[in-house]
Design a protein around this motif. Structure first.
Motif, short mmCIF file in Angstrom:
data_model
loop_
_atom_site.label_atom_id
_atom_site.label_comp_id
_atom_site.label_asym_id
_atom_site.label_seq_id
_atom_site.Cartn_x
_atom_site.Cartn_y
_atom_site.Cartn_z
N VAL A 294 7.10 26.19 28.14
CA VAL A 294 6.39 26.77 29.28
C VAL A 294 7.28 26.55 30.50
CG1 VAL A 294 4.29 26.79 30.65
CG2 VAL A 294 4.19 26.12 28.23
N LEU A 295 7.50 27.61 31.28
CA LEU A 295 8.40 27.53 32.42
C LEU A 295 7.75 28.07 33.68
CD1 LEU A 295 10.30 28.30 29.75
CD2 LEU A 295 12.09 28.26 31.46
N GLU A 296 8.19 27.52 34.82
CA GLU A 296 7.88 28.09 36.12
C GLU A 296 9.09 28.90 36.60
OE1 GLU A 296 4.94 27.94 37.55
OE2 GLU A 296 4.20 26.73 35.88
N PRO A 297 8.86 29.89 37.47
CA PRO A 297 9.97 30.76 37.89
C PRO A 297 11.15 30.03 38.52
CG PRO A 297 7.86 31.72 38.52
CD PRO A 297 7.57 30.35 38.00
N GLU A 298 10.90 28.88 39.19
CA GLU A 298 12.01 28.20 39.86
C GLU A 298 13.07 27.68 38.90
OE1 GLU A 298 8.50 25.14 40.24
OE2 GLU A 298 8.76 27.33 40.18
N VAL A 299 12.70 27.55 37.63
CA VAL A 299 13.70 27.12 36.64
C VAL A 299 14.83 28.15 36.53
CG1 VAL A 299 14.07 26.58 34.19
CG2 VAL A 299 12.00 25.77 35.35
N LEU A 300 14.50 29.41 36.81
CA LEU A 300 15.50 30.47 36.66
C LEU A 300 16.35 30.69 37.90
CD1 LEU A 300 13.37 33.15 34.75
CD2 LEU A 300 14.62 31.18 33.85
N GLU A 301 16.05 29.99 38.99
CA GLU A 301 16.83 30.18 40.21
C GLU A 301 18.29 29.78 39.97
OE1 GLU A 301 14.93 28.01 43.32
OE2 GLU A 301 13.11 29.25 43.28
#
Length: 354
Positions: A294-301
């Motif tokens: 499970v990921l939050e969008p900030e992980v992809l920054e």
């Protein structure tokens, strides 16, 4: 009326019994609970999924007796109680299991949340990204003809079985990352065939690693989302996984499944070069990464379009940035279909289930 009295024997554990011996029975019964007591079924305590998860996170060994993990003095009700009373007890104390006892405090039945409140599944807004672009070389020569996500499991391809299971838990938005033999996957799913969920695609023109496709999806993934490999099917409560993810304030949660490894030899124990003892075929237990996150969008920054990166590197990058990375221990059944032995075992397990 009997609720689950026929399964009491499967979920009953004596206080001194090891968690290792009791857990498989709990998984087979499928009620997410163990009842602990004496041979006459006087109740001493209860063990739920959450109790086991907390024990694993504390680093408890599976060899500990169940009495060290159980909740002592659980909430109970008398057999024949009004269902309205049972509903209020569950709601007031946020519990999902109520043992029903007789006048001698012996368990005679069990009430579950689903018995009283039904099985309606909450619609989930989180998209599920399915990594389906790899070559599946461990399944050669099958994958020389079909891409790995299209290998059959019963009368459907693996990836469709996976999506059907997610849909049963309320998910309806799926993004398939495709690469190898992508046209086969797209052709199959472009024929909607009355599916009740939405399937879209992101194309890897060249291999981007196990997480590189997420860089192509940064604009689409603006809320909490799940990522899963296409060859892993897990029997779990995804709503509970997401609740845990948010409760812990994680930016990224890794699902770790309990795996038992047995060394098929007698292991020699030595001290200062001298023989001490032989431990015959010892077993070790580990939480292993099974490819569900499970990921939050900030992980992809900072993740660039078209950049090659593996999920392990993305996890470490998130940790290095100071984002909270957690582990959700899972002890139920799961199937890794990425290699022949596991695939054959999964086919046997799914006979009549798919």
């Amino acid at each position: 009326m009997g609720w689950h009295d026929d399964k009491l024997g499967e979920i009953w554990a004596l206080p001194g019994e090891s968690l290792k011996l009791a857990l498989p029975r709990m998984d087979r019964a499928g009620l997410q609970v163990l009842l602990v007591g004496d041979a006459e079924r006087h109740l001493f305590g209860i063990i739920t999924d959450g109790d086991i998860r907390r024990a694993l996170l504390r680093g408890e060994s599976l060899d500990v007796p169940v009495e060290q993990v159980m909740q002592a003095q659980p909430k109970v009700l008398s057999a024949g109680v009004s269902l309205d009373v049972a509903r209020r007890l569950m709601l007031n104390h946020n519990i999902r299991h109520i043992p029903l006892v007789n006048n001698e405090h012996q368990v005679v039945d069990l009430l579950l949340w689903i018995d009283l409140f039904g099985s309606k599944v909450e619609a989930r807004p989180e998209p599920v990204v399915i990594m389906a672009g790899g070559k599946g070389t461990r399944l050669d020569p099958f994958t020389k003809i079909l891409p790995k996500p299209m290998i059959p499991l019963g009368d459907k391809p693996i990836v469709e079985v996976l999506m059907d299971r997610f849909y049963d838990h309320g998910f309806s938005q799926f993004i398939l990352s495709v690469g190898y033999k992508a046209e086969v996957v797209k052709l199959y799913f472009n024929d909607s065939n009355g599916r009740p969920y939405k399937v879209s695609f992101v194309q890897e023109d060249e291999p981007l690693g196990t997480a590189g496709a997420l860089g192509l999806l940064r604009q689409q993934l603006q809320r909490t989302f799940l990522v899963t490999n296409c060859d892993v099917i897990i029997e779990m409560n995804y709503g509970e996984l997401l609740r845990y993810h948010h409760e812990k304030g994680n930016a990224l949660t890794i699902v770790g499944a309990l795996r038992d490894f047995t060394i098929p030899y007698g292991v020699l124990r030595t001290e200062a070069g001298e023989f001490h003892q032989i431990e015959e075929k010892p077993s070790f237990h580990f939480l292993v990464n099974i490819g569900l996150y499970v990921l939050e969008p900030e992980v992809l920054e900072g993740l660039e379009n078209g950049s090659f990166i593996h999920m392990t590197d993305l996890i470490m990058a998130a940790k290095d940035k100071g984002l909270r990375v957690g582990v959700y221990p899972h002890h139920g059944r799961w199937f890794d279909i990425g290699q022949w032995d596991e695939y054959r075992q999964t086919l046997r397990a799914f006979e009549g289930l798919v």
